[in-house]
Design a protein around this motif. Structure first.
Motif, PDB file in Angstrom:
ATOM      1  N   SER A 195       0.821  -1.219   0.000  1.00  0.00           N
ATOM      2  CA  SER A 195       0.000   0.000   0.000  1.00  0.00           C
ATOM      3  C   SER A 195       0.853   1.267   0.000  1.00  0.00           C
ATOM      4  O   SER A 195       0.369   2.343  -0.365  1.00  0.00           O
TER       5      SER A 195
ATOM      6  N   ARG B 112      -6.369   2.692  -0.344  1.00  0.00           N
ATOM      7  CA  ARG B 112      -6.922   2.362   0.969  1.00  0.00           C
ATOM      8  C   ARG B 112      -8.287   3.025   1.075  1.00  0.00           C
ATOM      9  O   ARG B 112      -8.413   4.238   0.863  1.00  0.00           O
ATOM     10  N   VAL B 113      -9.301   2.245   1.359  1.00  0.00           N
ATOM     11  CA  VAL B 113     -10.661   2.760   1.461  1.00  0.00           C
ATOM     12  C   VAL B 113     -10.809   3.513   2.779  1.00  0.00           C
ATOM     13  O   VAL B 113     -10.461   2.991   3.850  1.00  0.00           O
TER      14      VAL B 113
ATOM     15  N   VAL C 293      -8.779  -1.173   5.143  1.00  0.00           N
ATOM     16  CA  VAL C 293      -9.490  -1.823   4.040  1.00  0.00           C
ATOM     17  C   VAL C 293      -8.751  -1.410   2.774  1.00  0.00           C
ATOM     18  O   VAL C 293      -8.779  -0.240   2.380  1.00  0.00           O
TER      19      VAL C 293
ATOM     20  N   GLU D  45      -8.095  -1.806  -1.296  1.00  0.00           N
ATOM     21  CA  GLU D  45      -8.764  -2.222  -2.530  1.00  0.00           C
ATOM     22  C   GLU D  45      -7.745  -2.588  -3.596  1.00  0.00           C
ATOM     23  O   GLU D  45      -6.772  -1.850  -3.823  1.00  0.00           O
TER      24      GLU D  45
ATOM     25  N   LYS E 103      -7.420  -4.462  -7.719  1.00  0.00           N
ATOM     26  CA  LYS E 103      -8.189  -4.704  -8.941  1.00  0.00           C
ATOM     27  C   LYS E 103      -7.319  -5.497  -9.907  1.00  0.00           C
ATOM     28  O   LYS E 103      -6.100  -5.291  -9.983  1.00  0.00           O
TER      29      LYS E 103
ATOM     30  N   LYS F 298     -12.717  -6.487  -8.453  1.00  0.00           N
ATOM     31  CA  LYS F 298     -12.147  -5.927  -7.243  1.00  0.00           C
ATOM     32  C   LYS F 298     -11.913  -6.994  -6.177  1.00  0.00           C
ATOM     33  O   LYS F 298     -12.600  -8.014  -6.133  1.00  0.00           O
TER      34      LYS F 298
ATOM     35  N   LEU G 266     -11.003  -6.845  -1.841  1.00  0.00           N
ATOM     36  CA  LEU G 266     -10.758  -6.060  -0.634  1.00  0.00           C
ATOM     37  C   LEU G 266     -10.004  -6.924   0.364  1.00  0.00           C
ATOM     38  O   LEU G 266     -10.291  -8.115   0.517  1.00  0.00           O
TER      39      LEU G 266
ATOM     40  N   PHE H  33      -8.943  -6.728   4.474  1.00  0.00           N
ATOM     41  CA  PHE H  33      -9.369  -5.912   5.609  1.00  0.00           C
ATOM     42  C   PHE H  33      -8.946  -6.526   6.936  1.00  0.00           C
ATOM     43  O   PHE H  33      -8.933  -7.736   7.106  1.00  0.00           O
TER      44      PHE H  33
ATOM     45  N   TYR I 176      -9.636 -11.672   3.003  1.00  0.00           N
ATOM     46  CA  TYR I 176      -9.744 -11.243   1.610  1.00  0.00           C
ATOM     47  C   TYR I 176     -11.179 -11.412   1.142  1.00  0.00           C
ATOM     48  O   TYR I 176     -11.821 -12.432   1.436  1.00  0.00           O
TER      49      TYR I 176
END
Length: 378
Positions: free
Chosen positions: A248, A304-305, A314, A316, A318, A324, A326, A328, A374
């Motif tokens: 991330s 990052r959501v 969380v 994300e 793709k 998608k 996620l 978390f 996941y």
């Protein structure tokens, strides 16, 4: 993802490393071992040739550390003389020519800011001379390779000050990436602020885009000085979260320390970093690595959501088809959060690989735990 190896390594180890999902292997190539007699180079000792052939067989890229001194030329574990630098360059030339054309990473030394690994005060001066000398040699004999350094010990005020002194010697044009070792006793998410400091420092000294690599980082299951005992499950959690947080933060190569426990003393810190136990049986971390590698294969990090709490994560991802995923977890107590999403099907995969199908109607309800989970959205 990659993993550090040392000690007695077998072909089975390399096969298991591949099965665990690791794509890089980091290992030392010791100058003193390769050149035991002046002008005579031996790559069969320590099984360097064998290990390299196994890496090729299992399609794993080498991350080689060119390191440490040689008593034939230097009295201490450092390189301070012109004779020592000249001899080290010859060792580098012989090594790089032997293992070139593998898209390898060539790391110049290991933790020169730590007195155990470079026995000299203000080591950045002579380390800078070495780096400037080595870079063109590696590029000449292995155009496919990347030159990285300095394998910085820690990301804290003292290490960043050392790095600042190094950067002031105009070395950034002599590396393709900066490698750091972000060890810590607390949770891996705390590294985010350290990476921000590091990136600010790099940008202050160059306009060139220089990536950051996490060249060595792990968690021992025992830390006697801190009176910490870590469960096998918690080590697996920290492994997974370390890899995810690094991804991330745009850290594209992440080397876990270490592949295998180096002993069987449960009270010895150095014996307990491994993905595998000392007897070569896998820990939960091995399974967590395998699940992470297979579940997010072909997925790229997006963002990052945003959540109400900074302690909730969380992420994300793709894939090329636009699907998608996620991932978390939380660093606080277990709890549930809601995310806007309608009329989707998905598969939840636990950190250790358990799967269950879900249907999302009016909203997505996520249960956050210390272990990342996941969600693959169809």
């Amino acid at each position: 993802m990659g993993v550090n190896i040392n000690g007695k390594i077998t072909k089975q180890d390399i096969q298991d490393i591949s099965t665990a999902g690791f794509k890089w292997v980091r290992m030392d190539i010791y100058w003193e071992s390769v050149e035991p007699v002046k002008g005579k180079y031996d790559f069969t000792k320590n099984n360097y040739d064998k290990i390299n052939s196994w890496l090729r067989e299992y399609n794993i890229k080498p991350y080689y550390i060119l390191d440490y001194s040689n008593k034939l030329y230097e009295r201490k574990r450092s390189i301070t003389s012109s004779e020592g630098r000249k001899a080290f360059l010859k060792f580098v030339q012989m090594t790089v020519k032997r293992y070139n054309n593998q898209n390898a990473i060539w790391e110049v030394w290991n933790e020169p800011n730590h007195p155990n690994f470079w026995n000299e005060v203000n080591s950045y001066n002579n380390y800078a001379k070495l780096l400037k000398s080595v870079y063109p040699v590696i590029k000449k004999y292995d155009p496919t390779g990347l030159v990285v350094g300095p394998a910085l010990s820690g990301i804290h005020d003292d290490s960043l000050n050392w790095l600042k002194n190094l950067f002031q010697l105009n070395v950034l044009q002599y590396v393709d990436a900066i490698s750091v070792h972000p060890y810590r006793y607390n949770n891996p998410e705390t590294v985010i602020i350290d990476y921000k400091k590091l990136n600010r420092l790099v940008k202050h000294y160059t306009k060139k885009k220089i990536p950051i690599l996490s060249g060595e980082w792990g968690y021992s299951m025992t830390e006697p000085s801190m009176k910490i005992q870590m469960s096998e499950m918690k080590q697996a959690q920290y492994f997974t979260r370390t890899m995810l947080i690094n991804i991330s933060q745009n850290i594209h190569i992440n080397i876990w320390y270490n592949w295998k426990n180096t002993g069987d003393n449960p009270s010895d810190r150095e014996h307990n970093f491994g993905v595998m136990w000392y007897d070569s049986t896998p820990k939960l971390t091995y399974l967590a690595s395998q699940v992470l590698a297979t579940t997010l294969k072909d997925y790229n990090f997006v963002k990052r959501v945003d959540q109400l709490s900074n302690e909730d994560y969380v992420l994300e991802f793709k894939n090329s088809e636009g699907k998608k995923a996620l991932v978390f977890w939380t660093t606080k107590e277990n709890h549930t959060i809601n995310i806007s999403m309608k009329n989707k099907n998905g598969t939840v995969v636990s950190m250790l690989g358990a799967k269950r199908k879900i249907k999302i109607k009016d909203k997505l309800q996520l249960k956050l735990f210390s272990s990342p989970n996941y969600l693959l959205i169809e």
